[in-house]
Scaffold this motif. Structure first.
Motif, PDB file in Angstrom:
ATOM      1  N   GLY A  26       0.786  -1.229   0.000  1.00  0.00           N
ATOM      2  CA  GLY A  26       0.000   0.000   0.000  1.00  0.00           C
ATOM      3  C   GLY A  26       0.815   1.274   0.000  1.00  0.00           C
ATOM      4  N   THR A  27       2.015   1.225   0.566  1.00  0.00           N
ATOM      5  CA  THR A  27       2.914   2.382   0.483  1.00  0.00           C
ATOM      6  C   THR A  27       3.554   2.388  -0.892  1.00  0.00           C
ATOM      7  OG1 THR A  27       3.404   2.517   2.848  1.00  0.00           O
ATOM      8  CG2 THR A  27       5.075   3.353   1.346  1.00  0.00           C
ATOM      9  N   ARG A  28       3.445   3.526  -1.576  1.00  0.00           N
ATOM     10  CA  ARG A  28       3.964   3.648  -2.937  1.00  0.00           C
ATOM     11  C   ARG A  28       5.340   4.297  -2.913  1.00  0.00           C
ATOM     12  NH1 ARG A  28       0.795   0.766  -6.694  1.00  0.00           N
ATOM     13  NH2 ARG A  28      -1.326   0.705  -5.841  1.00  0.00           N
ATOM     14  N   THR A 156       8.154  13.389  -0.698  1.00  0.00           N
ATOM     15  CA  THR A 156       8.005  12.242   0.202  1.00  0.00           C
ATOM     16  C   THR A 156       7.111  12.547   1.405  1.00  0.00           C
ATOM     17  OG1 THR A 156      10.042  12.785   1.431  1.00  0.00           O
ATOM     18  CG2 THR A 156      10.263  11.337  -0.473  1.00  0.00           C
ATOM     19  N   GLY A 157       6.330  13.637   1.349  1.00  0.00           N
ATOM     20  CA  GLY A 157       5.322  13.901   2.372  1.00  0.00           C
ATOM     21  C   GLY A 157       5.903  14.034   3.762  1.00  0.00           C
ATOM     22  N   THR A 224       4.339   7.737  -1.118  1.00  0.00           N
ATOM     23  CA  THR A 224       2.985   7.967  -0.625  1.00  0.00           C
ATOM     24  C   THR A 224       2.688   6.899   0.422  1.00  0.00           C
ATOM     25  OG1 THR A 224       2.287   8.815  -2.788  1.00  0.00           O
ATOM     26  CG2 THR A 224       0.556   8.209  -1.225  1.00  0.00           C
ATOM     27  N   LEU A 225       2.601   7.323   1.672  1.00  0.00           N
ATOM     28  CA  LEU A 225       2.373   6.380   2.762  1.00  0.00           C
ATOM     29  C   LEU A 225       0.912   5.939   2.812  1.00  0.00           C
ATOM     30  CD1 LEU A 225       4.369   8.236   5.566  1.00  0.00           C
ATOM     31  CD2 LEU A 225       5.155   6.291   4.196  1.00  0.00           C
ATOM     32  N   GLU A 230       0.077   7.519   7.961  1.00  0.00           N
ATOM     33  CA  GLU A 230      -0.066   8.981   8.012  1.00  0.00           C
ATOM     34  C   GLU A 230      -0.753   9.402   9.312  1.00  0.00           C
ATOM     35  OE1 GLU A 230       1.094  11.290   6.248  1.00  0.00           O
ATOM     36  OE2 GLU A 230       1.387  10.654   4.183  1.00  0.00           O
ATOM     37  N   ARG A 231      -1.802   8.682   9.691  1.00  0.00           N
ATOM     38  CA  ARG A 231      -2.517   9.025  10.933  1.00  0.00           C
ATOM     39  C   ARG A 231      -1.601   8.831  12.145  1.00  0.00           C
ATOM     40  NH1 ARG A 231      -6.822   6.278   8.268  1.00  0.00           N
ATOM     41  NH2 ARG A 231      -6.341   4.372   9.443  1.00  0.00           N
ATOM     42  N   GLU A 232      -0.819   7.748  12.130  1.00  0.00           N
ATOM     43  CA  GLU A 232       0.070   7.499  13.265  1.00  0.00           C
ATOM     44  C   GLU A 232       1.136   8.590  13.377  1.00  0.00           C
ATOM     45  OE1 GLU A 232       2.781   3.926  15.228  1.00  0.00           O
ATOM     46  OE2 GLU A 232       1.811   3.619  13.285  1.00  0.00           O
TER      47      GLU A 232
END
Length: 288
Positions: A26-28, A156-157, A224-225, A230-232
């Motif tokens: 799921g992580t791109r 990389t956000g 893209t996580l 991202e929430r964590e």
């Protein structure tokens, strides 16, 4: 320019870099890997390498074997680059190895927490480079980190990167060192991009070319996580648990004859490095 020179060597053709794309549960992850321009045993560099796209279940023990603390992980890319000057006169000006790995270290509660991740990186460095009794590594002298740099890359956000250098002070073939650029992309996994110089004479343009290639690769990393990560990260930020150290003490393992180290002196600013030929070099990989 048809040929390189000592001051301006030619390296790999960055325009022929192959795109690499990974779906890591799921992580791109997307980056580019400049194709090797050095001949390797049993391998001929491809003139037009195909794109690499891989789906990897990073939580499956069948696909991703859990690693011990000192083991390197799942290989994502590996290339070897030569720097060339004028044929016959100065054909070889140095070179570098580039590799990228996905790692899953054991016994580390949450790599997204800054202190947990830094403790793991410290342990990993010292486990790999610390001299052991009876080992040939006793004859070497390393200094690390020459600097410890934390930074973010533009694509990389919320991923936080750390970089440091391991310096070989006993090299007889120029100035050999390795950069490691690392980040945690989940509570259990990290990415490690390594750039190892095979030689780096400061009276040549080898180091300038080295940094050009490294920054080219870093600039093209896209991550893209997954939403849960991202929430964590947001929750950890609110709790003040994402603050990375801006400096690290320099660790030195020195078992080499003292006269072998006479060419080197550290300045107070860890971003710079002094040699007897009278040059200071900015060692930072990334400058915001």
């Amino acid at each position: 320019m048809l040929f390189g020179t000592v001051k301006n060597p030619k390296g790999p053709n960055l325009g022929k870099s192959k795109p690499v794309s990974y779906n890591l549960s799921g992580t791109r992850l997307n980056f580019v890997s400049p194709s090797s321009n050095a001949s390797l045993p049993g391998r001929v560099p491809s003139a037009s390498p195909p794109p690499l796209k891989v789906d990897l279940n990073i939580y499956s023990f069948e696909e991703f074997v859990k690693l011990s603390d000192r083991a390197w992980g799942y290989p994502l890319a590996k290339e070897l680059y030569d720097y060339h000057g004028i044929p016959l006169w100065s054909p070889h000006i140095g070179g570098m190895d580039f590799s990228a790995e996905l790692r899953r270290p054991s016994n580390h509660p949450n790599l997204l927490k800054a202190t947990h991740y830094e403790n793991w990186v410290d342990k990993d460095i010292k486990g790999y480079y610390a001299p052991k009794p009876g080992s040939v590594i006793d004859e070497w002298s390393y200094l690390f980190p020459l600097f410890w740099q934390t930074f973010k890359l533009p694509q990389t956000g919320n991923v936080q990167w750390v970089a440091y250098i391991v310096q070989d002070f006993c090299s007889r073939n120029g100035d050999q060192f390795a950069y490691y650029v690392r980040s945690a992309i989940s509570s259990e996994h990290e990415l490690v991009f390594s750039f190892r110089a095979t030689s780096d004479e400061y009276d040549s343009g080898a180091f300038v070319l080295f940094k050009k290639i490294v920054r080219f690769i870093l600039n093209h990393i896209e991550i893209t996580l997954v939403d849960s990560t991202e929430r964590e990260i947001k929750e950890l930020k609110k709790a003040g648990l994402r603050k990375f150290s801006t400096e690290k003490p320099i660790c030195r393992y020195d078992n080499a004859p003292k006269n072998e180290l006479g060419n080197y002196e550290l300045l107070e600013d860890p971003y710079f490095y002094f040699t007897k030929i009278g040059k200071t070099i900015d060692r930072r990989l990334w400058v915001d």
